[in-house]
Design a protein around this motif. Structure first.
Motif, PDB file in Angstrom:
ATOM      1  N   PRO A 194       0.760  -1.266   0.141  1.00 54.71           N
ATOM      2  CA  PRO A 194       0.163  -0.034  -0.062  1.00 54.71           C
ATOM      3  C   PRO A 194       0.841   1.266  -0.071  1.00 54.71           C
ATOM      4  CG  PRO A 194      -0.963  -1.623   1.399  1.00 54.71           C
ATOM      5  CD  PRO A 194       0.550  -1.942   1.135  1.00 54.71           C
ATOM      6  N   THR A 195       1.903   1.230   0.840  1.00 58.94           N
ATOM      7  CA  THR A 195       2.801   2.538   0.783  1.00 58.94           C
ATOM      8  C   THR A 195       3.371   2.829  -0.435  1.00 58.94           C
ATOM      9  OG1 THR A 195       3.115   2.256   3.155  1.00 58.94           O
ATOM     10  CG2 THR A 195       4.778   3.608   2.051  1.00 58.94           C
ATOM     11  N   LEU A 196       4.061   1.836  -1.022  1.00 57.35           N
ATOM     12  CA  LEU A 196       4.737   1.945  -2.330  1.00 57.35           C
ATOM     13  C   LEU A 196       3.769   2.155  -3.233  1.00 57.35           C
ATOM     14  CD1 LEU A 196       7.312  -1.067  -1.861  1.00 57.35           C
ATOM     15  CD2 LEU A 196       7.826   1.215  -2.151  1.00 57.35           C
ATOM     16  N   GLY A 197       2.608   1.668  -3.142  1.00 58.25           N
ATOM     17  CA  GLY A 197       1.498   1.850  -4.145  1.00 58.25           C
ATOM     18  C   GLY A 197       1.081   3.424  -4.475  1.00 58.25           C
ATOM     19  N   TRP A 198       0.810   4.008  -3.384  1.00 59.76           N
ATOM     20  CA  TRP A 198       0.436   5.301  -3.258  1.00 59.76           C
ATOM     21  C   TRP A 198       1.655   6.429  -3.912  1.00 59.76           C
ATOM     22  CZ3 TRP A 198       2.094   9.421  -0.581  1.00 59.76           C
ATOM     23  CH2 TRP A 198       2.834   9.331   0.561  1.00 59.76           C
ATOM     24  N   ARG A 199       2.501   5.851  -3.242  1.00 59.93           N
ATOM     25  CA  ARG A 199       3.763   6.809  -3.460  1.00 59.93           C
ATOM     26  C   ARG A 199       4.153   6.714  -5.050  1.00 59.93           C
ATOM     27  NH1 ARG A 199       8.850   5.233   0.240  1.00 59.93           N
ATOM     28  NH2 ARG A 199       9.695   6.731  -1.293  1.00 59.93           N
ATOM     29  N   PHE A 200       4.000   5.571  -5.621  1.00 57.57           N
ATOM     30  CA  PHE A 200       4.210   5.533  -7.158  1.00 57.57           C
ATOM     31  C   PHE A 200       3.173   5.926  -8.020  1.00 57.57           C
ATOM     32  CE2 PHE A 200       7.615   1.762  -6.529  1.00 57.57           C
ATOM     33  CZ  PHE A 200       8.565   2.548  -5.944  1.00 57.57           C
ATOM     34  N   VAL A 201       2.022   5.988  -7.595  1.00 57.43           N
ATOM     35  CA  VAL A 201       0.834   6.326  -8.206  1.00 57.43           C
ATOM     36  C   VAL A 201       0.801   8.162  -8.164  1.00 57.43           C
ATOM     37  CG1 VAL A 201      -1.494   6.631  -8.480  1.00 57.43           C
ATOM     38  CG2 VAL A 201      -0.405   4.204  -8.268  1.00 57.43           C
ATOM     39  N   SER A 202       1.513   8.519  -7.042  1.00 51.64           N
ATOM     40  CA  SER A 202       1.465  10.048  -6.840  1.00 51.64           C
ATOM     41  C   SER A 202       2.201  10.564  -8.045  1.00 51.64           C
ATOM     42  CB  SER A 202       2.539  10.299  -5.563  1.00 51.64           C
ATOM     43  OG  SER A 202       2.431  11.690  -5.510  1.00 51.64           O
ATOM     44  N   HIS A 203       1.652  11.944  -8.242  1.00 61.85           N
ATOM     45  CA  HIS A 203       2.285  12.776  -9.286  1.00 61.85           C
ATOM     46  C   HIS A 203       3.350  13.627  -8.707  1.00 61.85           C
ATOM     47  CE1 HIS A 203      -0.547  11.474 -12.278  1.00 61.85           C
ATOM     48  NE2 HIS A 203      -1.145  11.994 -11.618  1.00 61.85           N
ATOM     49  N   TYR A 204       3.501  13.534  -7.324  1.00 59.20           N
ATOM     50  CA  TYR A 204       4.688  14.346  -6.758  1.00 59.20           C
ATOM     51  C   TYR A 204       5.957  13.574  -6.753  1.00 59.20           C
ATOM     52  CZ  TYR A 204       1.127  17.647  -4.261  1.00 59.20           C
ATOM     53  OH  TYR A 204       0.393  18.593  -4.115  1.00 59.20           O
ATOM     54  N   PRO A 205       6.993  14.440  -7.435  1.00 63.23           N
ATOM     55  CA  PRO A 205       8.193  13.971  -7.242  1.00 63.23           C
ATOM     56  C   PRO A 205       8.877  13.488  -5.970  1.00 63.23           C
ATOM     57  CG  PRO A 205       8.157  15.562  -8.920  1.00 63.23           C
ATOM     58  CD  PRO A 205       6.814  15.716  -7.931  1.00 63.23           C
ATOM     59  N   GLU A 206       8.494  14.289  -5.052  1.00 66.02           N
ATOM     60  CA  GLU A 206       8.977  14.111  -3.601  1.00 66.02           C
ATOM     61  C   GLU A 206       8.416  12.699  -2.936  1.00 66.02           C
ATOM     62  OE1 GLU A 206       7.239  16.692  -4.688  1.00 66.02           O
ATOM     63  OE2 GLU A 206       8.527  18.403  -4.452  1.00 66.02           O
ATOM     64  N   ASN A 207       7.492  12.083  -3.563  1.00 67.03           N
ATOM     65  CA  ASN A 207       6.961  10.896  -3.073  1.00 67.03           C
ATOM     66  C   ASN A 207       7.698   9.669  -3.592  1.00 67.03           C
ATOM     67  OD1 ASN A 207       5.321  12.210  -1.599  1.00 67.03           O
ATOM     68  ND2 ASN A 207       3.640  11.996  -3.029  1.00 67.03           N
ATOM     69  N   TRP A 208       8.366   9.920  -4.761  1.00 62.57           N
ATOM     70  CA  TRP A 208       9.005   8.651  -5.263  1.00 62.57           C
ATOM     71  C   TRP A 208      10.277   8.274  -5.105  1.00 62.57           C
ATOM     72  CZ3 TRP A 208       8.434  11.910 -10.899  1.00 62.57           C
ATOM     73  CH2 TRP A 208       7.204  11.991 -10.985  1.00 62.57           C
ATOM     74  N   GLY A 209      11.060   9.106  -4.254  1.00 64.17           N
ATOM     75  CA  GLY A 209      12.604   8.800  -4.132  1.00 64.17           C
ATOM     76  C   GLY A 209      12.744   8.216  -2.493  1.00 64.17           C
TER      77      GLY A 209
END
Length: 563
Positions: free
Chosen positions: A311-326
């Motif tokens: 779930p955590t990886l899912g919402w982060r990778f779906v997000s359009h915010y670059p801050e959430n990806w790394g």
């Protein structure tokens, strides 16, 4: 505990009480070793020192600490959790649903300072060291268990979170650690109950709680077959439903109700429609490798515990915010206890069974009472030493229960159904597994993970504690503090990030340019680079019709007062 009855294989002795093949939760002997608590105490001191050092030097990284402090301050005075930094009278439950932060309020009432939040966070992150180390020692032995605990405590995800001020996910980390420890020990009720409060930490963590329910359901499948049912699996499904329903309710109804008109459930993912970018594949792979490689070189992939990270990886990778990806900020902290406990699970499974992990273990029990071919519930395997034995990781063969034909898989006939104590199953040794390359690799992983964490720490925040500058407050910081002391208690202030940690506890603070119709009494800027040419003119432009005077200025920090 009686130690007379034992199963012997070669020179190895296993207490018979630890070799029960029915899948019942038979507690192993306790050692009373203080290692987990001592290690947690050391990390608490390190985390607290890092946070206090940054606060003393006014190195707040964002407005998040101020927002959480305002919410906790409101709770401490028995008010709704208002954070004026988000807008005058803004209820933070309309941004993220994190009522768990109210637990800090009694302490903040006594110690009204941002340090209260920072020390509480340090304590919560360090608390997770206890279950991680304890269960690692139980299954891997004392030395390797300490190595896993140290690797978790030094992990980059935790260090980044400690360094990035305060966030509510600090409450989720120990809850996840205690829950998954209980999963590994087969304490299903405890595993489920530790997961339930996750829904009060943040709205997306209901899905994480649901994954823990699914994990327990998977782990108990052999038990359900052997016993023709099982309440643990039923309650696990209930947690799945509860977690999903809680997240849906919080996102679709509860948060909008606190937010008021204009709420967008996907604002935290798409930037209120302003962001449309997608995570590059290379970035996603890089983040996944950073999560998995330091925690055992992909060995954790052999454990179903990694389901909890989805779930955590899912919402982060779906997000359009670059801050959430790394890998920056605090977003990976909740993944750290999961991946390190998955490593413990994978190693223990390999050492029990060879190269095929097994679900549904309890307290060192090798299988949930399901006989293998030949009548043994568990054949050759590696059973860890019972606490108090000499040396970790004794090799032995566990006894298994023969099927008695009544379908319950306990090997005791119908004696238990008539109140007659069931006879102890007789040992049925199986062949001993050879120590192959994969098992050797797994055996070395705890030490390797600890070494990797220590090596990476040279470039991570805790390394700053090795420099004398971390313990000194420079002249500029002292000058800014004297400047801010000129703002009286109870005043209304517009501020940027710099002064927040010195103002929130004693004034009403709005974000610069975000006070709406409220015209504050003071403006305090820690970085006034863009205002230095004519501060008064900029203040008038920000609040038309008002008059301002420059009170004080030091370096590029300044204070203006409305007249």
């Amino acid at each position: 505990m009686e130690r007379a009855e034992a199963v012997r294989h070669g020179q190895t002795t296993i207490p018979a009480q630890a070799v029960v093949a029915t899948g019942r939760d038979v507690p192993a002997p306790r050692t009373g070793r203080p290692d987990p608590c001592l290690l947690a105490s050391a990390f608490f001191c390190a985390y607290a020192a890092l946070s206090v050092s940054r606060d003393r030097r006014m190195q707040t990284m964002s407005w998040d600490l101020g927002i959480f402090e305002q919410a906790v301050k409101s709770y401490a005075h028995l008010h709704a959790p208002v954070a004026d930094l988000k807008g005058p009278g803004f209820d933070v439950l309309g941004d993220h649903f994190s009522p768990v932060t109210a637990l800090i309020a009694p302490f903040y009432r006594v110690f009204p300072t941002p340090l209260t939040l920072l020390v509480a966070q340090a304590l919560l992150f360090a608390l997770a060291v206890v279950p991680v180390t304890r269960v690692a020692q139980r299954f891997l032995g004392r030395g390797r268990g300490l190595a896993v605990g140290a690797a978790y405590g030094l992990s980059w995800g935790v260090q980044r979170a400690v360094d990035f001020d305060f966030h509510e996910v600090a409450f989720a980390v120990p809850l996840l650690a205690f829950s998954l420890e209980s999963v590994l020990r087969g304490r299903w009720a405890a595993a489920l109950w530790w997961a339930v409060p996750l829904v009060l930490v943040k709205e997306d963590l209901g899905a994480t709680a649901a994954m823990i329910g699914l994990l327990v359901r998977i782990r108990t499948r052999h038990e359900r077959r052997a016993r023709r049912g099982g309440t643990a699996g039923t309650y696990a499904l209930a947690l799945v439903a509860f977690g999903i329903a809680a997240s849906a309710w919080e996102i679709r109804w509860l948060i909008p109700a606190f937010h008021g008109p204009g709420y967008d459930a996907f604002a935290h993912i798409n930037g209120e429609g302003a962001l449309t970018g997608h995570i590059p594949a290379a970035t996603a792979v890089r983040t996944l490798l950073w999560v998995l490689l330091p925690a055992g070189g992909l060995l954790a992939l052999r454990s179903p515990l990694l389901l909890v990270t989805l779930p955590t990886l899912g919402w982060r990778f779906v997000s359009h915010y670059p801050e959430n990806w790394g890998t920056a900020w605090h977003y990976s902290a909740v993944l750290m206890p999961v991946v390190f406990l998955a490593l413990v699970d994978a190693i223990a499974a390999l050492e029990r069974r060879g190269p095929h992990p097994v679900s549904g273990t309890r307290e060192g029990v090798l299988h949930e009472g399901v006989p293998r071919e030949g009548g043994s519930a568990a054949g050759g395997s590696r059973v860890e030493d019972a606490p108090g034995e000499d040396g970790p990781g004794r090799d032995a063969t566990a006894a298994g229960a023969r099927d008695d034909g009544n379908g319950d898989g306990d090997g005791d006939g119908d004696a238990h159904e008539h109140g007659v104590p069931a006879p102890r199953p007789s040992p049925s040794p199986g062949p001993r597994l050879p120590r192959g390359p994969l098992r050797g690799y797994a055996a070395a992983m705890p030490a390797a993970a600890a070494g990797a964490a220590l090596a990476l720490s040279v470039q991570l925040p805790l390394a700053g504690l090795t420099h004398a500058a971390a313990y000194r407050v420079d002249a500029r910081t002292r000058a800014v503090e004297r400047l801010l002391d000129r703002i009286p208690d109870g005043a209304t202030v517009e501020s940027d990030v710099g002064p927040l940690s010195r103002l929130v506890h004693r004034t009403t603070v709005y974000w610069i340019g975000g006070s709406g119709d409220v015209v504050p009494r003071y403006i305090a800027l820690g970085d006034a680079t863009d205002w230095l040419d004519d501060p008064v003119r900029h203040a008038r432009a920000l609040h038309p019709g008002s008059r301002w005077t420059l009170v004080a200025r030091a370096d590029n920090c300044l204070i203006l007062r409305r007249v």
